[in-house]
Design an enzyme around this catalytic site. Structure first.
Site, PDB file in Angstrom:
ATOM      1  N   ASN A  77       6.344  -1.225  -4.231  1.00 20.53           N
ATOM      2  CA  ASN A  77       5.332  -2.192  -4.615  1.00 20.53           C
ATOM      3  C   ASN A  77       5.480  -3.480  -3.810  1.00 20.53           C
ATOM      4  OD1 ASN A  77       4.088  -0.661  -6.732  1.00 20.53           O
ATOM      5  ND2 ASN A  77       5.855  -1.113  -8.034  1.00 20.53           N
ATOM      6  N   CYS A  86       1.780   6.929  -5.592  1.00 16.29           N
ATOM      7  CA  CYS A  86       0.598   6.121  -5.299  1.00 16.29           C
ATOM      8  C   CYS A  86      -0.452   7.058  -4.719  1.00 16.29           C
ATOM      9  CB  CYS A  86       0.932   5.009  -4.314  1.00 16.29           C
ATOM     10  SG  CYS A  86      -0.493   4.016  -3.836  1.00 16.29           S
ATOM     11  N   GLY A  87      -1.548   7.252  -5.462  1.00 13.17           N
ATOM     12  CA  GLY A  87      -2.569   8.212  -5.032  1.00 13.17           C
ATOM     13  C   GLY A  87      -3.285   7.796  -3.769  1.00 13.17           C
ATOM     14  N   ASN A 163       3.117   8.733 -12.624  1.00 17.04           N
ATOM     15  CA  ASN A 163       3.526   7.366 -12.941  1.00 17.04           C
ATOM     16  C   ASN A 163       2.746   6.928 -14.183  1.00 17.04           C
ATOM     17  OD1 ASN A 163       1.032   7.085 -11.738  1.00 17.04           O
ATOM     18  ND2 ASN A 163       1.645   5.518 -10.285  1.00 17.04           N
ATOM     19  N   ASN A 196       0.838   0.666 -15.199  1.00 13.53           N
ATOM     20  CA  ASN A 196      -0.397   0.168 -14.628  1.00 13.53           C
ATOM     21  C   ASN A 196      -1.445   0.146 -15.751  1.00 13.53           C
ATOM     22  OD1 ASN A 196       0.728   0.161 -11.958  1.00 13.53           O
ATOM     23  ND2 ASN A 196       0.389   2.368 -11.893  1.00 13.53           N
ATOM     24  N   GLU A 220      -1.934  -3.531 -11.383  1.00 11.14           N
ATOM     25  CA  GLU A 220      -0.813  -2.669 -11.026  1.00 11.14           C
ATOM     26  C   GLU A 220       0.500  -3.407 -11.250  1.00 11.14           C
ATOM     27  OE1 GLU A 220      -0.763   0.122  -7.779  1.00 11.14           O
ATOM     28  OE2 GLU A 220      -2.679  -0.683  -7.065  1.00 11.14           O
ATOM     29  N   ARG A 221       1.434  -2.733 -11.898  1.00 14.38           N
ATOM     30  CA  ARG A 221       2.760  -3.333 -12.096  1.00 14.38           C
ATOM     31  C   ARG A 221       3.402  -3.590 -10.732  1.00 14.38           C
ATOM     32  NH1 ARG A 221       6.609   1.901 -13.480  1.00 14.38           N
ATOM     33  NH2 ARG A 221       5.622   3.152 -11.881  1.00 14.38           N
ATOM     34  N   CYS A 229      -6.753   1.671  -7.237  1.00 14.02           N
ATOM     35  CA  CYS A 229      -5.473   2.311  -7.549  1.00 14.02           C
ATOM     36  C   CYS A 229      -5.771   3.789  -7.746  1.00 14.02           C
ATOM     37  CB  CYS A 229      -4.858   1.700  -8.803  1.00 14.02           C
ATOM     38  SG  CYS A 229      -3.403   2.589  -9.418  1.00 14.02           S
ATOM     39  N   GLY A 230      -5.279   4.628  -6.859  1.00 17.44           N
ATOM     40  CA  GLY A 230      -5.631   6.044  -6.898  1.00 17.44           C
ATOM     41  C   GLY A 230      -5.198   6.739  -8.169  1.00 17.44           C
TER      42      GLY A 230
END
Length: 291
Positions: A77, A86-87, A163, A196, A220-221, A229-230
């Protein structure tokens, strides 16, 4: 001693990343170095770092997670913290591998990418790439979500797609647009590893031509609000599908501030898989010197 690194900047629907090739696993970036690289005023700028490393160069534990995949996506991150998946990042990672010749992805073939959430299979799609995020899971129990701009706390649905996510339904776009996501929403109870947080508004009508449609914003964290965000897009579609009941479709279109992504659900022998599709773009390359 300062170290100069080549890098590439890429994004998926505005969710942007600094990509660093480290095939032999020799690079050990500190949290502070990641944060500086991702800083939009004093660094390159990005929502996170994608380190491109061969699975064979990983420690034994990560090698097991990436079993069968030549390449591992080490995702961090923007604040330097480690994330499972992460998509959008997987698609951008794939674009980098293909465009730089590190891997091939034939039109009818697939490419396996190792992540901390296991191996993700990527295929080509009409709008870029589609990644199989694996079997998803709905969490039991509501989480109360407080956010600046909401008059009262709202219930959220926990969704795990490799996640953690908490999805909150809102009735109108005005309420969605009125959220102040410069301040981190509060979760009660707070998940041990955080989550998230997605805020969604279903379309009216919800389904057209067999495809469901929603609009979403996300916090998003470890990053803050992002344009996309995917995994959050997938989680949001899954939550609305869950709320809509048995007649809900398996195909979804999700609008985020950075563009539009596709989500579909496929039933395999091990359960329901969620797949995410959308574009992935490489923007520019350069060199950066790390202190």
């Amino acid at each position: 001693m300062p170290q100069t690194l080549p890098f590439t900047k890429g994004h998926g629907t505005g969710n942007d990343f600094v990509i660093i090739a480290d095939p032999d696993g020799a690079l050990d970036l500190s949290d502070d170095q990641v944060a500086v690289l991702c800083d939009r005023r004093f660094g390159i700028g990005g929502d996170g770092i994608l380190r491109v490393v061969r699975s064979a160069a990983l420690p034994a534990g990560h090698q097991a997670a990436a079993s069968g995949a030549e390449w591992f996506m080490d995702y961090r991150n923007a604040d330097g913290s480690i994330a499972e998946m992460c998509g959008n990042g997987v698609r951008v990672f794939t674009r980098y591998l293909v465009d730089t010749g590190l891997a091939a992805l034939p039109d009818a073939g697939h490419l396996d990418i190792g992540t901390r959430a296991g191996v993700k299979r990527v295929t080509r799609s009409a709008d870029g790439f589609e990644v199989d995020l694996g079997v998803w899971r709905a969490e039991d129990g509501d989480v109360l979500v407080r956010a600046r701009g909401l008059d009262v706390a709202r219930p959220g649905q926990g969704i795990d797609v490799g996640n953690p996510h908490v999805v909150v339904a809102l009735p109108t776009r005005r309420e969605l647009e009125g959220l102040d996501l410069t301040v981190q929403p509060l979760l009660d109870p707070e998940p041990r590893d955080g989550a998230n947080i997605e805020f969604v508004v279903p379309a009216d009508p919800l389904v057209r031509g067999g495809v469901g449609a929603i609009t979403m914003r996300v916090f998003e964290r470890g990053v803050g609000e992002t344009l996309s965000c995917g995994t959050g897009v997938a989680a949001a579609a899954l939550a609305v599908r869950l709320w809509a009941g048995a007649a809900a479709p398996d195909a979804w279109q999700v609008d985020v501030p950075g563009g539009t992504l596709g989500v579909r659900v496929r039933t395999d022998d091990d359960g329901e898989h969620v797949l995410l599709s959308g574009p992935a773009t490489l923007v520019f390359t350069g060199e950066v010197t790390l202190a």
